[in-house]
Design an enzyme around this catalytic site. Structure first.
Site, short mmCIF file in Angstrom:
data_model
loop_
_atom_site.label_atom_id
_atom_site.label_comp_id
_atom_site.label_asym_id
_atom_site.label_seq_id
_atom_site.Cartn_x
_atom_site.Cartn_y
_atom_site.Cartn_z
N HIS A 1 49.47 38.00 45.51
CA HIS A 1 49.04 38.28 44.14
C HIS A 1 47.75 39.10 44.14
CE1 HIS A 1 51.62 35.46 41.68
NE2 HIS A 1 51.88 35.05 42.91
N ASP B 1 45.86 38.30 36.60
CA ASP B 1 47.20 38.04 37.12
C ASP B 1 48.01 37.26 36.08
OD1 ASP B 1 48.72 37.94 39.99
OD2 ASP B 1 49.19 36.16 38.80
#
Length: 424
Positions: free
Chosen positions: A23, A119
């Site tokens: 991520h 994110d």
């Protein structure tokens, strides 16, 4: 923050990544583009455990501020530490407690953030943006197909029935997935569990984001020994095998894979990560003339783009899928979990640019059948027009990120809109 203060603000983006490497790195790639191409000041909010990963980013992104010295919810001394085997989405729960420190830092900064970029696992960053009265951009490190699927699943009735397929009726063609192919972050959801309720709330908060970005970034690095060996191999003659940084094949599965690689007769590179225990005993010695094993973090993009590599056995994580497509190699899909079954459906069935090898983290395929798949994709046997489709996808990916391409123009438009949102 008053409206009057907002009218004089200059663009400044607060970036809030999710700690796991798969991520973190794509989001930093995007932040780097935003900073270097559009001269947008960046501040990255990271916990101490992620700080070592930012050295290259800070060195190559002159406008990036030093990371914020935030408490680390995933560190051993904090109650938010995850037990081994726990779904990493639960990191979102302790990270949601950073709302207060982030808002306090932003309000005391001489040049407060004018936007938040986070994110998609950290939908709680929407609350930070709300407190600061600034727009938030959600960064999706998965495919657009998966993004749409997750949105429908989280907004639907949960938990899902394990005995029935999940039908995504809001998507074109109403694609259906067996329960085991649904992203694991949805299947793992436990109704009523406080941490999982925070995870679900975060995903639902993503729908309130000012904008969204779907990942087209790259991440690589590591050992160079395999590249030297590749230099002596014929074009498109090598099969590259890698299941990402978070998956460790069980012994029976690794044994079947090793046997298939040997039986196929093809040249191969197998990136095993840090845990070399997955290697079948004696494989390296027996396959010395045909293969190489890469330990640690493999230089994946360099391997995939090497002229000697023709095919890629992948778990279909989105980073790896993009890297394989961009390199123009044939993908051999072996999805294991998470969003990987959706990604495999996309490249195999929708685009026809990949073949299936196996599926599932518990699957132990027949090594003979697997060997035939490997030999076929490398030797071009029974491929039909698959390689043409691979080349078409690769060309489209390359054109998108070139100046004037669709991704280039999208970034231009987003930067201008963020600047406009920072004004009166």
């Amino acid at each position: 923050m008053s409206t009057g203060a907002a009218s004089s603000r200059r663009p400044h983006v607060l970036v809030v990544p999710f700690p796991p490497m798969g991520h973190l790195l794509p989001l930093l790639d995007f932040a780097h583009l935003l900073s270097t191409r559009h001269r947008v000041p960046i501040t990255v909010a990271v916990t101490p455990s992620s700080l070592p990963l930012l050295s290259a980013f800070l060195a190559s992104t002159p406008l990036a501020a030093l990371p914020l010295p935030l408490p680390d919810p995933s560190a051993p001394e904090h109650a938010g530490q995850l037990a081994p085997g726990t779904h990493h989405a639960l990191l979102a729960a302790p990270l949601s407690t950073l709302r207060g420190p982030l808002v306090s830092w932003a309000r005391s900064h001489p040049h407060p953030p004018t936007a938040v970029l986070s994110d998609f696992f950290l939908g709680s960053a929407q609350l930070v943006a709300d407190d600061l009265r600034v727009p938030r951009v959600a960064f999706y490190g998965v495919a657009a197909f998966t993004t749409a699927a997750l949105d429908q699943l989280w907004n639907g009735t949960l938990p899902l029935d394990p005995n029935s397929p999940a039908v995504l009726s809001a998507l074109p063609g109403s694609p259906s997935f067996p329960y085991g192919h649904v992203p694991s972050v949805v299947r793992s959801y436990v109704p009523g569990d406080p941490d999982w309720e925070l995870v679900r709330e975060g995903f639902l908060l993503n729908s309130r984001a000012w904008g969204a970005v779907v990942n087209t970034g790259e991440a690589d690095g590591g050992s160079r020994g395999a590249l030297l060996w590749l230099a002596g191999c014929p074009a498109r003659s090598v099969l590259y095998v890698c299941f990402g940084s978070m998956y460790k094949p069980p012994p029976a599965q690794a044994a079947a894979l090793g046997t298939a690689l040997e039986a196929s007769g093809v040249r191969f590179i197998w990136a095993v990560g840090a845990d070399v225990a997955v290697l079948p005993e004696g494989l390296e010695e027996r396959a010395r003339d045909k293969g190489r094993v890469v330990r640690g973090w493999a230089p994946q993009m360099e391997v995939l783009r090497h002229a000697a590599v023709g095919a890629f056995v992948t778990h279909c994580g989105w980073n790896s899928t993009l890297e394989g497509v961009a390199a123009g190699v044939t993908l051999v899909a072996w999805p294991m979990k998470a969003d990987q079954f959706i990604d495999a459906r996309l490249v195999v069935d929708v685009h026809g640019a990949a073949v299936r090898a196996a599926e599932g983290e518990d699957d132990v395929p027949d090594s003979g059948a697997l060997a035939r798949v490997f030999a076929g994709v490398v030797n071009a046997a029974e491929l039909g027009g698959l390689r043409d489709k691979v080349r078409t996808l690769a060309a489209a990916a390359g054109e998108a990120v070139e100046e004037g391409g669709s991704s280039w123009l999208d970034l231009e438009r987003m930067a201008k809109e963020l600047e406009a949102a920072s004004g009166p």
